[in-house]
Design an enzyme around this catalytic site. Structure first.
Site, PDB file in Angstrom:
ATOM      1  N   ARG A   2      33.222  34.471  43.697  1.00 13.08           N
ATOM      2  CA  ARG A   2      33.326  34.345  45.910  1.00 13.08           C
ATOM      3  C   ARG A   2      33.884  35.666  45.355  1.00 13.08           C
ATOM      4  O   ARG A   2      34.636  36.154  45.645  1.00 13.08           O
ATOM      5  CB  ARG A   2      33.997  34.058  46.955  1.00 13.08           C
ATOM      6  CG  ARG A   2      33.172  32.238  47.215  1.00 13.08           C
ATOM      7  CD  ARG A   2      31.612  32.635  46.587  1.00 13.08           C
ATOM      8  NE  ARG A   2      31.040  31.134  47.292  1.00 13.08           N
ATOM      9  CZ  ARG A   2      30.236  30.864  46.754  1.00 13.08           C
ATOM     10  NH1 ARG A   2      30.195  31.589  45.142  1.00 13.08           N
ATOM     11  NH2 ARG A   2      29.775  29.103  46.414  1.00 13.08           N
ATOM     12  N   HIS A  60      25.118  37.855  41.292  1.00 14.71           N
ATOM     13  CA  HIS A  60      25.002  36.064  41.299  1.00 14.71           C
ATOM     14  C   HIS A  60      24.310  35.572  41.010  1.00 14.71           C
ATOM     15  O   HIS A  60      23.938  34.006  41.455  1.00 14.71           O
ATOM     16  CB  HIS A  60      25.029  35.811  43.520  1.00 14.71           C
ATOM     17  CG  HIS A  60      25.962  34.827  43.577  1.00 14.71           C
ATOM     18  ND1 HIS A  60      26.614  34.838  44.947  1.00 14.71           N
ATOM     19  CD2 HIS A  60      26.463  33.359  43.354  1.00 14.71           C
ATOM     20  CE1 HIS A  60      27.394  33.316  44.732  1.00 14.71           C
ATOM     21  NE2 HIS A  60      26.842  32.906  44.205  1.00 14.71           N
TER      22      HIS A  60
END
Ligand code: NDP
Length: 309
Positions: free
Chosen positions: A224, A272
């Protein structure tokens, strides 16, 4: 049973088809067109907007559309006491391990430098190195970290891992807790972040941590964005403490157009996509959890909210 689907990045029509193929009587409502909120038993979510889940008074399960659940616990108005389940998905795990192996080989074979040389039309051979001379350190030895460790080992990298609690993994030097972090970092020429984002890991990759890596180390972050203090990463790249970084995740996603990472010569980035949830692979697990909710059985892969992962 009624399920509410909340996601801006997953395909509601495809998920509806997959879920209803297994449970024809399941009603699927796509947020924000939710109709009577009291009908809803299950929420299937990715980054639900703040307060959205509080609207459903009879919720019996909050199911994540990804392996991480930080996007759910980020909601300060999350209804208390409703079980939260994450995906533990073989398909995503394999994708993640592939991404890590790709990044490790990319830096090992100096492809970042060869890309620069190609742009300069420069035919130059750089000194080769071998995987056995490039120790990798994996932050997080969970489902994905363990798989990535096995793949890296098979390629020939010496692998170490760091976790919260003590682990024993064949062929992997295991470190844990605060005391284990320094010796782990000192031997990590390539650092890979595969931690969950929790209050205990937020901002972990900061100037102090980066300074404890061998000079010229590389970083792969596909966990993350919140794990990294971005200004500290840029400073470490500037000083040469870090040679390069491969980043899949960012504090702000989509990455703002004026962000320095876009054009930084030592940063490679992807939007991502290290591990993408494919309903074809993941729907069976959601179906099983819906069945369990209906039967009053404990759900699979329930997350402990106190631990946050
Ligand atoms: P797991 O929950 O299986 O494993 C987490 C690991 O991190 C465990 O080894 C755990 O230690 C360790 N850990 C947690 N907190 C700490 C801490 N404070 N200090 C040290 N170690 C800690 O997670 P997964 O492997 O399934 O997934 C990891 C993350 O990958 C997800 O949370 C998500 O953020 C990210 N992800 C990113 C994707 C992408 O596309 N970029 C796709 C899928 C996931 P212990 O074993 O002791 O509990």
């Amino acid at each position: 049973m009624t399920l509410v689907f909340i996601s801006q990045s997953d395909d509601p029509a495809l998920w509806t088809r997959m879920l209803q193929a297994a449970i024809p009587e399941l009603e699927v409502r796509v947020w924000p067109e939710v109709g009577e909120a009291a009908d809803v038993d299950v929420a299937l979510v990715w980054k639900p907007p703040r307060g959205a889940l509080r609207e459903f008074p009879n919720l019996r399960l909050i199911a994540s559309l990804g392996m991480g659940v930080d996007h759910i616990f980020a909601d300060p108005e999350l209804p208390a006491g409703v079980p939260v389940a994450r995906l533990v998905d073989e398909d995503i795990t394999v994708q993640m391990a592939e991404y890590v192996a790709l990044g490790a080989l990319y830096f090992l074979r100096r492809l970042d430098e060869y890309e620069d040389l190609q742009r300069q039309r420069s035919w130059r051979r750089l000194a080769p190195t071998t995987a056995s001379a490039c120790p990798v350190g994996i932050l997080g030895l969970g489902v994905i970290g363990t798989r990535a460790a096995a793949l890296l080992r098979a390629i020939g990298f010496p692998v170490a891992g760091w976790s919260r609690t003590e682990k024993r993994l064949e062929g992997v030097a295991c470190f844990h807790g605060e005391d284990g972090l320094d010796p782990f970092l000192a031997r990590s020429n390539l650092l890979v972040c595969l931690l969950p984002l929790t209050p205990g890991t937020e901002g972990l990759i900061d100037a102090g941590l980066l300074a404890r890596l061998p000079r010229g180390a590389c970083l792969i972050n596909c966990a993350r964005g919140g794990h990294v203090v971005e200004a500290d990463l840029l400073a470490a790249l500037h000083s040469g403490q870090l040679h390069g970084a491969l980043l899949d995740v960012f504090r702000d996603e989509p990455l703002p157009a004026d962000h320095p990472f876009w054009t930084h010569p030592r940063v490679r980035l992807t939007p991502h996509i290290a591990g993408v949830t494919r309903p074809e692979a993941a729907a069976a697990q959601v179906v099983e959890n819906i069945r369990r909710v209906r039967a009053g059985e404990p759900v699979l892969n329930r997350v402990d909210p106190a631990r946050g992962y």
